[in-house]
Scaffold this motif. Structure first.
Motif, short mmCIF file in Angstrom:
data_model
loop_
_atom_site.label_atom_id
_atom_site.label_comp_id
_atom_site.label_asym_id
_atom_site.label_seq_id
_atom_site.Cartn_x
_atom_site.Cartn_y
_atom_site.Cartn_z
N GLY A 49 0.81 -1.35 -0.12
CA GLY A 49 -0.19 -0.16 -0.12
C GLY A 49 1.01 1.47 0.03
N PRO A 50 1.58 1.41 -0.87
CA PRO A 50 2.49 2.78 -1.35
C PRO A 50 2.36 4.13 -1.61
N GLY A 51 0.95 3.96 -1.60
CA GLY A 51 -0.08 5.34 -1.80
C GLY A 51 0.25 6.22 -3.15
N ARG A 52 1.74 7.44 -2.61
CA ARG A 52 1.54 8.23 -3.87
C ARG A 52 2.70 7.97 -3.77
N LEU A 69 -3.90 4.94 -8.42
CA LEU A 69 -2.73 5.11 -7.07
C LEU A 69 -1.25 4.98 -7.98
N SER A 70 -1.06 3.50 -8.35
CA SER A 70 -0.45 3.22 -9.13
C SER A 70 0.67 4.19 -9.72
N ASP A 71 -0.10 4.47 -10.83
CA ASP A 71 0.42 5.81 -11.73
C ASP A 71 0.95 6.72 -10.85
N LEU A 72 -0.03 7.33 -10.07
CA LEU A 72 1.07 8.25 -9.55
C LEU A 72 2.02 7.70 -8.61
N GLN A 73 2.05 6.88 -7.57
CA GLN A 73 3.62 5.42 -7.60
C GLN A 73 4.79 6.22 -8.53
N ALA A 74 4.19 5.72 -10.07
CA ALA A 74 4.85 5.61 -10.67
C ALA A 74 5.95 7.03 -11.32
N SER A 75 4.95 7.87 -11.31
CA SER A 75 5.05 9.38 -11.63
C SER A 75 6.00 10.12 -10.50
N THR A 76 5.74 9.57 -9.27
CA THR A 76 6.64 10.32 -8.26
C THR A 76 8.43 8.95 -8.39
N GLY A 123 18.07 4.45 -11.11
CA GLY A 123 18.02 3.34 -11.36
C GLY A 123 17.33 2.05 -10.51
N LEU A 124 16.87 1.68 -10.77
CA LEU A 124 16.45 0.42 -9.09
C LEU A 124 15.58 0.27 -10.38
N PRO A 125 14.84 -1.26 -9.98
CA PRO A 125 14.40 -1.68 -10.81
C PRO A 125 12.90 -1.57 -10.17
N ILE A 126 11.69 -1.40 -10.20
CA ILE A 126 10.73 -1.24 -9.56
C ILE A 126 9.38 -2.28 -10.56
N SER A 127 8.37 -2.85 -9.53
CA SER A 127 7.83 -3.58 -10.15
C SER A 127 6.26 -3.91 -9.44
N TRP A 128 5.72 -3.68 -9.80
CA TRP A 128 3.82 -3.86 -9.01
C TRP A 128 2.94 -4.92 -9.17
N TYR A 129 2.90 -5.07 -7.93
CA TYR A 129 1.92 -6.12 -8.02
C TYR A 129 0.67 -5.67 -7.24
N ARG A 130 -0.69 -7.20 -7.21
CA ARG A 130 -1.82 -6.36 -6.77
C ARG A 130 -1.39 -7.44 -5.63
#
Length: 442
Positions: free
Chosen positions: A125-128, A162-169, A194-201
């Motif tokens: 649950g990373p919020g923004r 929210l995941s789109d906001l997280q990606a923007s941040t 430069g670190l890889p980021i992945s999103w999951y439900r």
């Protein structure tokens, strides 16, 4: 968890986050019975009334799940609820220092556990993305410490908005995101460092491996079942349509035992109890992963250690909101019962806490960090913001005592402590884990 105004340089040693002039949602402890300004018939209310008319009264847990995460109408799915224009504010938005100290905590644990060659940092649950952004900035600033470690970021988020906001941040704008709605990893990107980021439900979709887990104001919005002790025994509290008032919902007692009663402790002494089975499932998953692969979990939320009763409440526009009014337009929350989380770990891992936020942050060196930032700032407004944020985080009447920290670690992490204690200490600490004892770098 939010994108906030920062000083131009955004450097670790001189940036200061602007304070949002609104109320922290954990300030109040109430069941949410306060009158709302109006009783709007929302799409979610129509959906719930149709559901109740079709199948009968629903549990509070089902109500929370529908209101917060219904794919079409859920509160978290299609709105930005954080910050000044939202419904509540959280610690990362109050002060950058909060996230910085949590970043230090993970580095400290990584060092104390033997400096593994790689680790996953997983946030539920990373919020923004504000908190993760602050942590990653610390990782970048301490790159010389982490230079030989392969780090990846994994975010568990059910809301595409929210995941789109997280990606923007968090991500580098020049590198396009990879999207695959059908995959367990529905989005991938690269952080600004430069670190890889992945999103999951779902947490279960995160690859198993040496991981550090973070859950900040995550467990408090998981669905709870509510129970009331009656002369006939425990009865679950349900939500039904009010026959006296059109388009209104009301609480009712189940006429007989319901399946969820199995979650109650047989020796429970309180007369009103809230139980969160989803939290138990997640704690068991975390415990199994930490047992098998190592790592740790840090959980920060407002809650109690098995002492409170009726804490279910709503927040809208930084004010208390009747939980049954205009569903879908307000946040719903219930205090975390940390004694329940401890029980659900089932002894597979060691648990520390819960301890008050003011104690945890003081042990992590918040006073030293504040002094560094104050010394490096010549602007009165920035200094005032730093002091105001510190007061919000540490004041017992605000967040200092109401917000709690809790950790899960492998049992072996707490054994053989002599090599983990700073050589300058005259005697070993009762607990070698930073935050739960004073931070001591190796």
């Amino acid at each position: 968890m939010g994108v906030l105004v920062r000083s131009a340089a955004r450097q670790l040693c001189c940036a200061a986050r602007a304070v949002i002039p609104c109320t922290w949602r954990g300030k109040y402890f109430s069941s949410g019975d306060e009158p709302a300004e109006n009783n709007r018939v929302t799409p979610m209310l129509r959906h719930l009334m149709y559901k109740i008319k079709s199948t009968g009264p629903i549990t509070v847990a089902e109500y929370m799940k529908e209101v917060l995460t219904n794919p079409a109408k859920g509160y978290y799915m299609h709105r930005d609820m954080l910050g000044e224009k939202g419904d509540f504010i959280t610690s990362p938005e109050i002060s950058q220092i909060f996230g910085e100290l949590l970043g230090i905590w993970f580095i400290s644990e990584w060092m104390a556990a033997g400096k593994s060659a790689a680790f996953q940092l997983v946030e539920l649950g990373p919020g923004r993305g504000t908190l993760m952004g602050d942590i990653l900035r610390v990782f970048s600033q301490l790159g010389s410490v982490l230079k030989n470690c392969d780090i990846s970021i994994h975010l568990v988020e059910v809301s595409q908005n929210l995941s789109d906001l997280q990606a923007s941040t968090l991500t580098e704008a020049k590198i396009p995101l990879e999207r695959n709605a059908e995959s367990p990893v529905y989005m991938k990107g690269v952080s600004k460092s430069g670190l890889p980021i992945s999103w999951y439900r779902d947490l279960q979709d995160v690859p198993k491996g040496y991981s550090f887990f973070l859950a900040h104001e995550f467990f408090d919005v998981l669905p709870v079942h509510k129970f009331q002790k009656t002369p006939q025994g425990w009865r679950e509290i349900l939500i039904d349509i009010d026959p006296q008032v059109s388009d209104n919902l009301r609480f009712v007692l189940a006429p007989c035992v319901t399946p969820a009663e199995a979650f109650l402790q047989h020796d429970e002494t309180r007369d009103h109890v809230e139980v969160c089975p989803d939290a138990g499932v997640i704690i068991q998953e975390l415990s199994e992963r930490i047992t098998l692969t190592g790592g740790a979990a840090l959980i920060a939320d407002y809650g109690h250690d098995g002492t409170k009763t009726d804490t279910f409440r709503g927040f809208c526009g930084h004010k208390l909101h009747d939980v049954l009014t205009a569903p879908g337009t307000a946040d719903l929350t219930a205090d975390v019962d940390f004694s329940y989380l401890r029980r659900m770990a089932q002894g597979k891992v060691a648990s520390l806490g819960p301890i008050e936020q003011q104690v945890f942050l003081k042990n992590m060196g918040i006073d030293v960090r504040l002094k560094v930032l104050l010394d490096k700032s010549d602007e009165p407004s920035v200094r005032q913001q730093l002091l105001h944020g510190y007061d919000m985080l540490m004041n017992p009447q605000k967040m200092g005592e109401r917000f709690l920290f809790f950790a899960l670690l492998p049992h072996q992490r707490l054994h053989g402590r002599s090599h983990q204690i700073n050589a300058c200490q005259s005697k070993p600490s009762a607990s070698p884990v930073a935050g739960f004892a004073e931070l001591a770098w190796q």
